[in-house]
Structure formats: structure tokens, C-alpha cells
Design a protein around this motif. Sequence first.
Motif, PDB file in Angstrom:
ATOM      1  N   TRP A 204       0.830  -1.197   0.000  1.00 16.15           N
ATOM      2  CA  TRP A 204       0.000   0.000   0.000  1.00 16.15           C
ATOM      3  C   TRP A 204       0.865   1.248   0.000  1.00 16.15           C
ATOM      4  O   TRP A 204       1.883   1.322   0.690  1.00 16.15           O
ATOM      5  CB  TRP A 204      -0.939  -0.003   1.207  1.00 16.15           C
ATOM      6  N   GLN A 205       0.429   2.197  -0.833  1.00 18.57           N
ATOM      7  CA  GLN A 205       1.155   3.456  -0.980  1.00 18.57           C
ATOM      8  C   GLN A 205       0.162   4.616  -1.001  1.00 18.57           C
ATOM      9  O   GLN A 205      -0.862   4.562  -1.689  1.00 18.57           O
ATOM     10  CB  GLN A 205       1.967   3.463  -2.274  1.00 18.57           C
ATOM     11  N   TYR A 206       0.463   5.660  -0.220  1.00 17.83           N
ATOM     12  CA  TYR A 206      -0.343   6.874  -0.278  1.00 17.83           C
ATOM     13  C   TYR A 206       0.095   7.712  -1.472  1.00 17.83           C
ATOM     14  O   TYR A 206       1.282   7.951  -1.687  1.00 17.83           O
ATOM     15  CB  TYR A 206      -0.198   7.669   1.021  1.00 17.83           C
ATOM     16  N   ASN A 207      -0.894   8.163  -2.243  1.00 18.05           N
ATOM     17  CA  ASN A 207      -0.620   8.925  -3.453  1.00 18.05           C
ATOM     18  C   ASN A 207      -1.791   9.864  -3.701  1.00 18.05           C
ATOM     19  O   ASN A 207      -2.791   9.830  -2.963  1.00 18.05           O
ATOM     20  CB  ASN A 207      -0.415   7.966  -4.640  1.00 18.05           C
ATOM     21  N   THR A 208      -1.719  10.672  -4.743  1.00 17.34           N
ATOM     22  CA  THR A 208      -2.834  11.552  -5.090  1.00 17.34           C
ATOM     23  C   THR A 208      -3.725  10.927  -6.153  1.00 17.34           C
ATOM     24  O   THR A 208      -4.800  11.463  -6.454  1.00 17.34           O
ATOM     25  CB  THR A 208      -2.320  12.903  -5.597  1.00 17.34           C
ATOM     26  N   THR A 209      -3.289   9.831  -6.728  1.00 17.42           N
ATOM     27  CA  THR A 209      -4.080   9.095  -7.719  1.00 17.42           C
ATOM     28  C   THR A 209      -4.033   7.618  -7.377  1.00 17.42           C
ATOM     29  O   THR A 209      -3.185   7.168  -6.594  1.00 17.42           O
ATOM     30  CB  THR A 209      -3.543   9.303  -9.145  1.00 17.42           C
ATOM     31  N   ILE A 210      -4.941   6.849  -7.983  1.00 18.20           N
ATOM     32  CA  ILE A 210      -4.999   5.406  -7.750  1.00 18.20           C
ATOM     33  C   ILE A 210      -4.842   4.678  -9.082  1.00 18.20           C
ATOM     34  O   ILE A 210      -5.611   4.894 -10.018  1.00 18.20           O
ATOM     35  CB  ILE A 210      -6.334   5.011  -7.086  1.00 18.20           C
ATOM     36  N   SER A 211      -3.854   3.825  -9.155  1.00 16.59           N
ATOM     37  CA  SER A 211      -3.625   3.039 -10.373  1.00 16.59           C
ATOM     38  C   SER A 211      -4.241   1.654 -10.284  1.00 16.59           C
ATOM     39  O   SER A 211      -4.478   1.007 -11.303  1.00 16.59           O
ATOM     40  CB  SER A 211      -2.121   2.907 -10.638  1.00 16.59           C
ATOM     41  N   SER A 212      -4.513   1.188  -9.048  1.00 20.43           N
ATOM     42  CA  SER A 212      -5.036  -0.165  -8.853  1.00 20.43           C
ATOM     43  C   SER A 212      -6.141  -0.146  -7.813  1.00 20.43           C
ATOM     44  O   SER A 212      -5.889  -0.017  -6.609  1.00 20.43           O
ATOM     45  CB  SER A 212      -3.912  -1.109  -8.405  1.00 20.43           C
ATOM     46  N   GLN A 213      -7.403  -0.261  -8.274  1.00 22.48           N
ATOM     47  CA  GLN A 213      -8.562  -0.371  -7.387  1.00 22.48           C
ATOM     48  C   GLN A 213      -9.157  -1.754  -7.530  1.00 22.48           C
ATOM     49  O   GLN A 213      -9.334  -2.245  -8.641  1.00 22.48           O
ATOM     50  CB  GLN A 213      -9.611   0.685  -7.741  1.00 22.48           C
ATOM     51  N   GLU A 214      -9.475  -2.372  -6.403  1.00 28.29           N
ATOM     52  CA  GLU A 214     -10.010  -3.733  -6.438  1.00 28.29           C
ATOM     53  C   GLU A 214     -10.979  -3.930  -5.284  1.00 28.29           C
ATOM     54  O   GLU A 214     -10.667  -3.569  -4.148  1.00 28.29           O
ATOM     55  CB  GLU A 214      -8.867  -4.741  -6.359  1.00 28.29           C
ATOM     56  N   ASP A 215     -12.130  -4.499  -5.578  1.00 30.01           N
ATOM     57  CA  ASP A 215     -13.139  -4.741  -4.567  1.00 30.01           C
ATOM     58  C   ASP A 215     -12.820  -6.034  -3.820  1.00 30.01           C
ATOM     59  O   ASP A 215     -13.503  -7.044  -3.943  1.00 30.01           O
ATOM     60  CB  ASP A 215     -14.528  -4.806  -5.209  1.00 30.01           C
ATOM     61  N   SER A 216     -11.763  -5.964  -3.021  1.00 25.26           N
ATOM     62  CA  SER A 216     -11.337  -7.098  -2.206  1.00 25.26           C
ATOM     63  C   SER A 216     -10.444  -6.554  -1.107  1.00 25.26           C
ATOM     64  O   SER A 216     -10.080  -5.373  -1.110  1.00 25.26           O
ATOM     65  CB  SER A 216     -10.568  -8.127  -3.042  1.00 25.26           C
ATOM     66  N   SER A 217     -10.093  -7.413  -0.171  1.00 24.91           N
ATOM     67  CA  SER A 217      -9.226  -7.001   0.926  1.00 24.91           C
ATOM     68  C   SER A 217      -7.793  -7.399   0.596  1.00 24.91           C
ATOM     69  O   SER A 217      -7.426  -8.568   0.685  1.00 24.91           O
ATOM     70  CB  SER A 217      -9.672  -7.646   2.243  1.00 24.91           C
ATOM     71  N   ARG A 218      -7.001  -6.423   0.189  1.00 29.71           N
ATOM     72  CA  ARG A 218      -5.592  -6.673  -0.102  1.00 29.71           C
ATOM     73  C   ARG A 218      -4.750  -6.131   1.051  1.00 29.71           C
ATOM     74  O   ARG A 218      -5.146  -5.204   1.746  1.00 29.71           O
ATOM     75  CB  ARG A 218      -5.194  -6.016  -1.421  1.00 29.71           C
ATOM     76  N   SER A 219      -3.576  -6.690   1.236  1.00 29.50           N
ATOM     77  CA  SER A 219      -2.809  -6.351   2.436  1.00 29.50           C
ATOM     78  C   SER A 219      -1.326  -6.220   2.147  1.00 29.50           C
ATOM     79  O   SER A 219      -0.818  -6.639   1.103  1.00 29.50           O
ATOM     80  CB  SER A 219      -3.017  -7.423   3.513  1.00 29.50           C
ATOM     81  N   CYS A 220      -0.647  -5.622   3.102  1.00 32.60           N
ATOM     82  CA  CYS A 220       0.808  -5.659   3.170  1.00 32.60           C
ATOM     83  C   CYS A 220       1.197  -5.468   4.630  1.00 32.60           C
ATOM     84  O   CYS A 220       0.364  -5.109   5.469  1.00 32.60           O
ATOM     85  CB  CYS A 220       1.445  -4.583   2.279  1.00 32.60           C
TER      86      CYS A 220
END
Length: 365
Positions: A254-270
Motif C-alpha cells: 500500500w502506498q499513499y498517493n494523489t491518484t490510484i492506479s489499482s482499485q479492487e473490490d477485495s481485501s488486499r494487504s501488506c
Amino acid sequence: MANFEFSALALKAVAPSNDLLMDDKGMPSCMVFVPKFKLSDVLSTDDDSTHPAFIVNGTERPGFWIGKFQSKSINGRPYALPCEDPTASMNLDTFVAQARAKGTGWHEVTAAEWAALALWCHRNGCEPKGNNNYGKDVSESTYKAIPTFYDTGAGGKIGRVATGSGPISWSHDGTLAGIWDLNGNVWEWCTGIRLVNGEVQVIDKNNACDNATDLSATSGAWKAIKASDGTLVTPNGSGTTSGTVKLDYVSGKWQYNTTISSQEDSSRSCSFKDITCAEGVGAAAKLLLQSLAMMPDTDLTGEGIDATYGGDTFWVNNAQAERCLCRGGYWSHGGSAGVFDANLHHPRSDVSAAVGGRVAFIENP
């Protein structure tokens, strides 16, 4: 009504920072006082500003009280009591309403308050253990807590355990005066932080603890974070406000940014330790995220400080209209559970045997 003065005296004799606080029905909760501290006390920053958990509606408070134990709902009100099966299977709004029903100052624990505890633990080398491995901590070989619920989905293994019935290593500071079960047992709803289609939104400072603050999905108190300077701005409602902090999933982290390149309706983690900020997120916005225990402070070093943050994990769904915050993990989370374990996958309507809460109290100035 029972006289609790002797009980309160006995509690304070053992743990001076603890007390029995009464709600407006005269019923007690075991509470722990968390005194005010500065950002520089718990983070690597030189910023001597007061941590946001101790600022309500622009006024600094000397501290806040938090339940020594996870909440037990009795007659529609949550109490912090030992050796109880923590209440679960209620949604966020129900936990909020029940806590506020106890009277002025009572509330469901806020994200800012949880963060203050987590950062204090980390800075002081006290990553607490807890029920994250079916009745015991994954790092401990013996079982010492009292079962209150069995997980039929896991073949009848121990699920929830009685509040405060684990060993002293399950206390946040490793003493009898500490706060129990911040690691595992049940997730705990926290107010004041949410995601809207991946955009991070907060309620300013610790205003979420104020009973007059509207915490609903449509509340105007929700603000987005301007990435360039960390100021709070009114979001556009769709999670696509220009220039605000959002959560993107980049190379499995996960990275904080001003745009989103990868959106997914699931629970992804790091791992919590692996969360980063893109270049567009400035120092002030990064400090705000760190103060809310939403990203690691990799510059903080010293004796006893665990650079892995206890192996805690950050779970996110960045493709839904609203996802609200739970923290701590639950009984089967293993090493990923802990004070920095965060879950932004649940909608506020979610009901689960693995999700509970914790009552808190803050006095008017």
C-alpha cells in the motif's frame, strides 16, 4: 445502586492510573487514563505539537480515559469489565450509539485515541501480545485465557476469550495497570477515519469523540487530506478530490498517493512497516498519517523499538464507497494482529462475531 467506592480505591491502590468511572446510570467501567503528550514524544519528528488525540474542537485536553477491557454491552450500553465475553456482532453505528447513550463524554474509541496508544507502545518497546491464535498468542506456547466463544468454522477451536483473562504480556505496557486485549480477540471499531473509493477521509483531531459530532456516512465533518501540505479539505463526495491523499496498491504494497492506479473490490494487504508515500505526498501529510498510526515512522530508532511493528498487517478495500476502520485483529490473525493491525475493508453496516469495540471517555474542558 451499589456503592463502588471501595472497589475504586482497591483498583487505584494497585494501578494509580486506573479508576472506576460511572455513567449516568451509576454503573461502573474500569478505565485507564492516558495523559497528554506531543508528537515528538512518540515519533521521530521535532514537531512539538500536541498529539491530535488530545485536541477536541480546538481545545487541548489533559488526557483521555479508555476502557481497560473490550466492551461488554449490558442493557444497551457498553462497559469495560473484567472476565466478560466481549460483545461482537454489532455494526459501527450501534457501538457508537450505545457508547453515547452512557452520557456526555462517553464514546466509542476513536482512531486518534487508538493511534496514541499504538504509538506510545511502539516508542516504549511495548508491542503487546494477545489472543491471536485461538486462545493464545502465536508467540506463546501455553494457553492462559478463559474461553467464551468457540469458532465452529475452525473446527470448534477457541475464538473469543474473557476480557483481561490473559497473561500480563497482553497488557499494553506489560503491567497490571495496562490496557488489555489491544492485540487480537476481536477487531475494534474506531471512529474518525474511513476510505471513500480509496480516498482517505478523517474527522479533524479528536472531534470524533464529541457526542455532538455527526459520524454518519453523509456528515460534513468528514474531510480529505490535501497531499501537498496536510490541510483538511472538503471532499467531492466520490473519492476523487483533486490533490488529496488516496491509497494505491503498488507492487503488492500500500502506498499513499494523489491518484490510484489499482482499485479492487477485495481485501488486499501488506505489512504495516512496508506502507510508503509517493513523492506527491508532502511532509505534513505524511506526519498526519503517522500520528494516526496509518503509516510507519521508519526514522524512529532506539533501544527496544521493533522496526517490524510486531509484524502487524494493513488490510484495505479501496474500491467501495465507504470502508470504516477496525484495529487490533482477532483470534485467528496470528502474527499479523497487534496495535498497528488495521482493517479498512468493512462497511459500517458489517456485523461479525470477530468485530467488537471499546468504550472511552473524555471530560469537557
